[in-house]
Design a protein around this motif. Structure first.
Motif, PDB file in Angstrom:
ATOM      1  N   ALA A 196       2.165   1.580  -3.524  1.00  0.00           N
ATOM      2  CA  ALA A 196       1.134   2.066  -4.443  1.00  0.00           C
ATOM      3  C   ALA A 196       0.859   3.547  -4.255  1.00  0.00           C
TER       4      ALA A 196
ATOM      5  N   SER B  80       0.833  -1.206   0.000  1.00  0.00           N
ATOM      6  CA  SER B  80       0.000   0.000   0.000  1.00  0.00           C
ATOM      7  C   SER B  80       0.869   1.257   0.000  1.00  0.00           C
TER       8      SER B  80
ATOM      9  N   SER C  56      -3.263  -5.685  -7.673  1.00  0.00           N
ATOM     10  CA  SER C  56      -1.867  -6.072  -7.486  1.00  0.00           C
ATOM     11  C   SER C  56      -1.573  -6.352  -6.017  1.00  0.00           C
TER      12      SER C  56
ATOM     13  N   SER D 184       2.291  -2.978  -7.602  1.00  0.00           N
ATOM     14  CA  SER D 184       2.109  -1.794  -8.437  1.00  0.00           C
ATOM     15  C   SER D 184       0.923  -0.989  -7.909  1.00  0.00           C
ATOM     16  N   GLY D 185       0.532   0.024  -8.642  1.00  0.00           N
ATOM     17  CA  GLY D 185      -0.469   0.951  -8.114  1.00  0.00           C
ATOM     18  C   GLY D 185      -1.898   0.523  -8.313  1.00  0.00           C
ATOM     19  N   SER D 186      -2.283  -0.671  -7.884  1.00  0.00           N
ATOM     20  CA  SER D 186      -3.672  -1.090  -8.008  1.00  0.00           C
ATOM     21  C   SER D 186      -4.022  -2.029  -6.862  1.00  0.00           C
TER      22      SER D 186
END
Length: 369
Positions: A234, A231, A337, A332-334
């Motif tokens: 991200a 987190s 993920s 990653s930024g999701s």
């Protein structure tokens, strides 16, 4: 007549006049529908304006081969118009690529095996590099007490150790009772129920205590490490730490690794005691074995079996912490993920714990322990 209106002048030579563009698309369709395809020479040089829409209608009216022959035969056609028509002919005449031939089942299996082998090799390479980075950071930080982050360490010990005691104790108590029931069922056929105590003691001191505690931490703590660091990754908080000149490994990974190195041996001890208590309850209630007799048999178990279980705890703790943190750095930024890498960290941690335990069992068996 409006000079811009598309016209087809028929005669010995058919001439196309006017505007053949998208703005005249409806007129062009009606005109071409009402006009039969000419048999003789067709001249395109007199068209006032031509775009892709008009050229496409013209190609469908005359046919691709006929239009290509007209373009090649007409020497007075403007170069840009010739280029437009030739490009359109290539686009409309392009055949779909042939479907790829499906490989045989054996080749598919070999390809899948190769892909999985490459993935595992790449993953272990990344894990080895991350382990080296963590060990390097530990070598730099531990000799310098001023760089120790005691608040973060105590917080992680509280979260990963103290909060996990109830669930680890309950789980191992129940497993100890199950092992005792199983031993009583099998050994009772030979009139050897008394050896149920030895079965519970040996299994929990050598294997079950550390294995169950490690699996609980792999599911509970490794996933938490991955979600927390993932987190932050991200949300670009790790990039902010690097911008400030701070090391995410030193700030986030080292306290978590040290916390597990402290808590897993303690939880292993709790698991051993809880498993023995579970076995004692079953032995006293169901097998009519006196508690004093149960304790005397447990006390006679050699100390080396307890040490075999305890010596594996720090190794498992290091592996679980490193895998959980490493998967967090891969996020990653999701949200998808985060979930994928959290699941991956739990699976990898449990797999590595069982693999290392199997290797340790073979090693201690060769040593005669």
């Amino acid at each position: 007549m409006d000079q811009a209106e598309p016209v087809i002048e028929r005669g010995a030579t058919t001439r196309l006049l006017g505007t053949w563009t998208l703005s005249r698309h409806r007129q062009l369709k009606r005109l071409l529908t009402q006009t039969p395809v000419p048999e003789g020479e067709v001249q395109l040089r007199h068209i006032g304006a031509l775009d892709t829409a008009g050229a496409a209608l013209l190609a469908r009216w005359l046919g691709l081969e006929r239009l290509e022959a007209i373009i090649n035969a007409e020497t007075g056609l403007q170069p840009e118009r010739r280029a437009l028509l030739e490009t359109l002919l290539r686009a409309m005449g392009r055949e779909p690529a042939p479907a790829a031939k499906k490989p045989a089942a054996l080749l598919q299996a070999l390809a899948l095996l190769g892909e999985q082998s490459e993935y595992l090799a790449r993953h272990f390479w990344q894990l080895s590099g991350f382990v080296g980075l963590v060990l390097q950071t530990l070598a730099v930080v531990l000799p310098r007490p001023s760089r120790w982050r005691l608040t973060a360490l105590v917080n992680q010990i509280h979260q990963t150790g103290l909060n996990a005691v109830p669930i680890v104790a309950l789980l191992t108590f129940l497993v100890g009772a199950v092992v005792a029931f199983l031993g009583a069922t099998v050994l009772g056929e030979f009139g050897a129920e008394i050896y149920t105590v030895n079965l519970v003691a040996y299994s929990f001191l050598r294997e079950f205590g550390v294995i169950l505690a490690s699996i609980m931490l792999a599911g509970r703590t490794a996933s938490a490490f991955t979600a927390q660091i993932g987190s932050m990754n991200a949300n670009e908080e790790l990039d902010a730490l690097r911008t400030l000149g701070l090391s995410p490994i030193e700030l986030l990974v080292v306290p978590r690794v040290l916390a597990l190195l402290v808590t897993l041996p303690l939880l292993t001890f709790v698991a051993m005691i809880s498993g023995l208590v579970g076995g004692a309850v079953v032995s006293v209630v169901s097998l009519d074995i006196a508690l004093s007799q149960y304790l005397s048999i447990v006390a006679d178990v050699p100390l080396k079996h307890y040490l075999v279980g305890m010596v594996k705890a720090p190794v498992f703790a290091f592996v679980i912490a490193v895998i959980g943190c490493m998967e967090g750095f891969k996020v990653s930024g999701s949200a998808e993920s985060v979930g994928r890498h959290t699941t991956s960290s739990v699976v990898q941690s449990i797999f590595m714990v069982i693999l290392l335990d199997a290797v340790a069992a073979l090693f201690f068996m060769e040593l005669g322990w």
